[in-house]
Write a protein that holds these residues in place. Sequence first.
Motif, PDB file in Angstrom:
ATOM      1  N   ALA A   1      60.168  82.104  18.156  1.00 38.04           N
ATOM      2  CA  ALA A   1      59.812  80.642  18.136  1.00 38.04           C
ATOM      3  C   ALA A   1      58.735  80.299  17.170  1.00 38.04           C
ATOM      4  O   ALA A   1      58.911  79.167  16.316  1.00 38.04           O
ATOM      5  N   ILE A   2      57.708  81.238  16.984  1.00 37.54           N
ATOM      6  CA  ILE A   2      56.794  80.891  16.012  1.00 37.54           C
ATOM      7  C   ILE A   2      56.780  81.235  14.724  1.00 37.54           C
ATOM      8  O   ILE A   2      56.134  80.930  13.638  1.00 37.54           O
TER       9      ILE A   2
ATOM     10  N   VAL B   1      44.614  79.928  17.227  1.00 40.02           N
ATOM     11  CA  VAL B   1      45.815  78.958  17.938  1.00 40.02           C
ATOM     12  C   VAL B   1      46.862  79.824  17.925  1.00 40.02           C
ATOM     13  O   VAL B   1      47.693  79.686  19.229  1.00 40.02           O
TER      14      VAL B   1
ATOM     15  N   ARG C   1      51.797  83.441   6.028  1.00 45.65           N
ATOM     16  CA  ARG C   1      51.385  82.786   5.085  1.00 45.65           C
ATOM     17  C   ARG C   1      49.808  82.725   5.309  1.00 45.65           C
ATOM     18  O   ARG C   1      49.541  83.127   6.429  1.00 45.65           O
TER      19      ARG C   1
ATOM     20  N   PRO D   1      56.085  74.048  11.570  1.00 47.44           N
ATOM     21  CA  PRO D   1      56.900  74.266  10.506  1.00 47.44           C
ATOM     22  C   PRO D   1      58.099  75.067  10.938  1.00 47.44           C
ATOM     23  O   PRO D   1      59.172  75.302  10.279  1.00 47.44           O
ATOM     24  N   ALA D   2      57.850  75.681  12.204  1.00 45.75           N
ATOM     25  CA  ALA D   2      58.825  76.279  13.109  1.00 45.75           C
ATOM     26  C   ALA D   2      59.989  75.586  13.573  1.00 45.75           C
ATOM     27  O   ALA D   2      61.047  75.896  14.080  1.00 45.75           O
TER      28      ALA D   2
ATOM     29  N   PRO E   1      58.889  81.284  12.123  1.00 47.70           N
ATOM     30  CA  PRO E   1      59.233  80.486  10.908  1.00 47.70           C
ATOM     31  C   PRO E   1      57.870  79.843  10.619  1.00 47.70           C
ATOM     32  O   PRO E   1      57.867  79.395   9.353  1.00 47.70           O
ATOM     33  N   ALA E   2      56.852  79.438  11.418  1.00 50.00           N
ATOM     34  CA  ALA E   2      55.840  78.774  11.015  1.00 50.00           C
ATOM     35  C   ALA E   2      54.851  79.659  10.618  1.00 50.00           C
ATOM     36  O   ALA E   2      53.618  79.112   9.978  1.00 50.00           O
TER      37      ALA E   2
ATOM     38  N   ALA F   1      50.489  73.872  14.386  1.00 42.18           N
ATOM     39  CA  ALA F   1      50.978  75.293  14.102  1.00 42.18           C
ATOM     40  C   ALA F   1      52.114  75.611  14.408  1.00 42.18           C
ATOM     41  O   ALA F   1      52.769  76.515  13.627  1.00 42.18           O
ATOM     42  N   ILE F   2      52.850  74.826  15.329  1.00 40.36           N
ATOM     43  CA  ILE F   2      54.266  75.114  15.574  1.00 40.36           C
ATOM     44  C   ILE F   2      55.289  74.226  14.495  1.00 40.36           C
ATOM     45  O   ILE F   2      56.474  74.630  14.538  1.00 40.36           O
TER      46      ILE F   2
ATOM     47  N   MET G   1      48.817  80.505  21.383  1.00 36.47           N
ATOM     48  CA  MET G   1      50.219  80.154  21.838  1.00 36.47           C
ATOM     49  C   MET G   1      50.928  81.177  22.149  1.00 36.47           C
ATOM     50  O   MET G   1      52.236  81.099  22.734  1.00 36.47           O
TER      51      MET G   1
END
Lengths: 209, 209, 209, 209
Positions: free
Chosen positions: D201-202, D168, D161, C204-205, D204-205, C201-202, D172
């Motif tokens: 932090a998350i 999850v 996306r 790609p970041a 970009p994902a 989950a993280i 997070m």
Amino acid sequence: MRDVMTNVTGPARVDQDRKAPGRPRSARADGAIVDAVLDLLSEGTTAEALSIEAVATRAGVGKATIYRRWPNKEALLVDAVASIKGGLPHVRGESVREDLLMMLRQVGRVDSTRASRITPGILAQLHHNSELQRCYQKMLEPRRELMRGVLRRGIERGELRPDIDVDVVMTMLVAPLVAQTLLHWNPNLEPSAMPERLVDAIWPAIAAP
Amino acid sequence: MRDVMTNVTGPARVDQDRKAPGRPRSARADGAIVDAVLDLLSEGTTAEALSIEAVATRAGVGKATIYRRWPNKEALLVDAVASIKGGLPHVRGESVREDLLMMLRQVGRVDSTRASRITPGILAQLHHNSELQRCYQKMLEPRRELMRGVLRRGIERGELRPDIDVDVVMTMLVAPLVAQTLLHWNPNLEPSAMPERLVDAIWPAIAAP
Amino acid sequence: MRDVMTNVTGPARVDQDRKAPGRPRSARADGAIVDAVLDLLSEGTTAEALSIEAVATRAGVGKATIYRRWPNKEALLVDAVASIKGGLPHVRGESVREDLLMMLRQVGRVDSTRASRITPGILAQLHHNSELQRCYQKMLEPRRELMRGVLRRGIERGELRPDIDVDVVMTMLVAPLVAQTLLHWNPNLEPSAMPERLVDAIWPAIAAP
Amino acid sequence: MRDVMTNVTGPARVDQDRKAPGRPRSARADGAIVDAVLDLLSEGTTAEALSIEAVATRAGVGKATIYRRWPNKEALLVDAVASIKGGLPHVRGESVREDLLMMLRQVGRVDSTRASRITPGILAQLHHNSELQRCYQKMLEPRRELMRGVLRRGIERGELRPDIDVDVVMTMLVAPLVAQTLLHWNPNLEPSAMPERLVDAIWPAIAAP
DNA sequence: TACTAAGCGAGACGGTACGTCGCGTCTTCTT
DNA sequence: AAGAAGACGCGACGTACCGTCTCGCTTAGTA
């Protein structure tokens, strides 16, 4: 070993002579607890209504300190009663008849003490609680032995017939007296006159011919 | 067997003859409650330990239904004891000795009648509650009268001495038996052998010479 | 493994160099007490529910022996937690993704180390007791540093973006895992699958573009 | 059906719609109890030191009335906390980023309420007490669903996306925040700055490319 | 037929006491 | 003087009943 006044049952303590480890139980507490029970009872609290909580408060003691010594309210009451029943009666030993009367009168005298307010409740618990029963027997036994001795001595000295059923005779003298004194079993019978009437009634069956 | 309408205190019912308005009280409930009390007592519950909550549950009745009829536990107990009836032993009347033994053996058969199973639970309350005492005596009296009759008949027929202390002799036979059977008073005495030993022990004192 | 002598508060011992008179304190007791605390915590006892009584019994030690060393439960807990050491996971260092998964899987293997079994019991006390907090951080820090190193190495080698928020990313990986493993925070998430899902989950970041 | 303020767990009551027999539980008592808990906590009593006895006294309520509703102290605390956490946050629905931040800031704001003094103790109990866990989940679920909705809406609108691991991602974001806010898990991270740093932090994902 | 009033079962209410557990301190004897 | 053992006063625990109080539901007599 320990002895709260004339305490008979005492704490469920090991019967060894060697010292138990740890801090010994406080004799002050023993006394304060029994005293508190007797105080409360003599101030009008019913045996049935007596609460451990109140005893603990009055005695300035934690509840656990009571439960460490007695498994329940009844056992505590037995001890409290025992402590005021006082010592065994003293028999003169000159005449069986006289000795029996003296002992029976002592049973009757229980009525005048705080004990009479307590004992019936204990009697009713006896057949439910074998531990309590054990304690109660422990208190009775010396008294029973005393009377047994009187009868045996009577036989030896020829005052009584040698073939009497000692334990049954004892029970025939004591049980009716207790039933009258504590339970008012038969309303036609005046408790105070019972000792004489009991001994008179059985006498022809036990006196040597 | 039971008859709540002859009860002593009775429900706190209006003494008017004209019908009260509203739904009348259920006779089923009256019966179920008293039966529940007697059941619980006969199963070993002490009068003191008997809880209204348990009575209500056992009777399948709401607690309020009990409190509507009796002001407290004691009053309920009185009524319950008062409702005990019947079940007197039948004596043959041919021999005093035989009749006494038969009656005493009946006392010993503790589990045979509900009445006798209830006794130990009641004992402790007797001396607290004179009303309860009166009811209990009312239940005992017919039994007492029966034994009194046996002894009197024995005197009339010359089997027994004419000067015996009838009530004391009766108590000397019954009290020890009850003490042993219900309370295990003296652990040395086997209850089942008591009737014979008691009669044998007193016999020389009461039999006509 | 354990080392009581590095403890933080330490026994309330006199700061003199000259020998104290009398019997010296037993090192065995020190060890046994701290071990007992850790054992109990690792068996599921909450820090809050941990009783000195139980610690003393488990350690085979008198209560006074504990109170002689630590003034209260919290101080003892602090020392116990401080004594936890060692057991860092070993990372291969070939791939950030692999290293992260390995470390996270180790967190998930709750029952593998006593240290992790102790955590939940301690959690509740953390924000009550800053001293305890300090000790706990002291235990966590090497593990934190390990993961920090993995991420930094990843950045240096171009595997990860250089601008990632290292501490936040670490917490985003570890906190959810702990929440699931120890507290079953979200019942929809299976703990054993968490390491992969978290990293995925993280990823790609944090992965370098 | 019943609703103590925003009470989430409520009494372990049958989930039927038809009325239970007997007297219904008093809403006054519900309120008084929860209020008493909050009063005591806000007067400085620690969650750990809070006693049911004191709650009952303060609420003017019998202890049984509390135990009838909550199985233990923790469950009561969960309800008390829930009642001050107040309603769900309101999301504007215009931007995923904004909605997430708003919700996370609300979690952070817990710190300023009395809840923060209570929650950690509950967290530590979660994995010991499945009943408590059930209650806690019941309180969390609506909040979880709210965030789930925000993320799903973001996907539908093309902001996020479509292949993100919704649960999850949620964990997070929330777990690290809780860990910092309530447990001060990582001393390097300032709680108040966490919402932004977490989302950044998350992002970009999860943001659509 | 509808109304009114009380009884019914169920069970919640504010209480009191129960018997247990753990606290932190103390007292004993042993090492 | 420290050790273990364990009793001490204290106070909270969770349970059982007390006697009272609603509830919704009969079950009569009265209108």
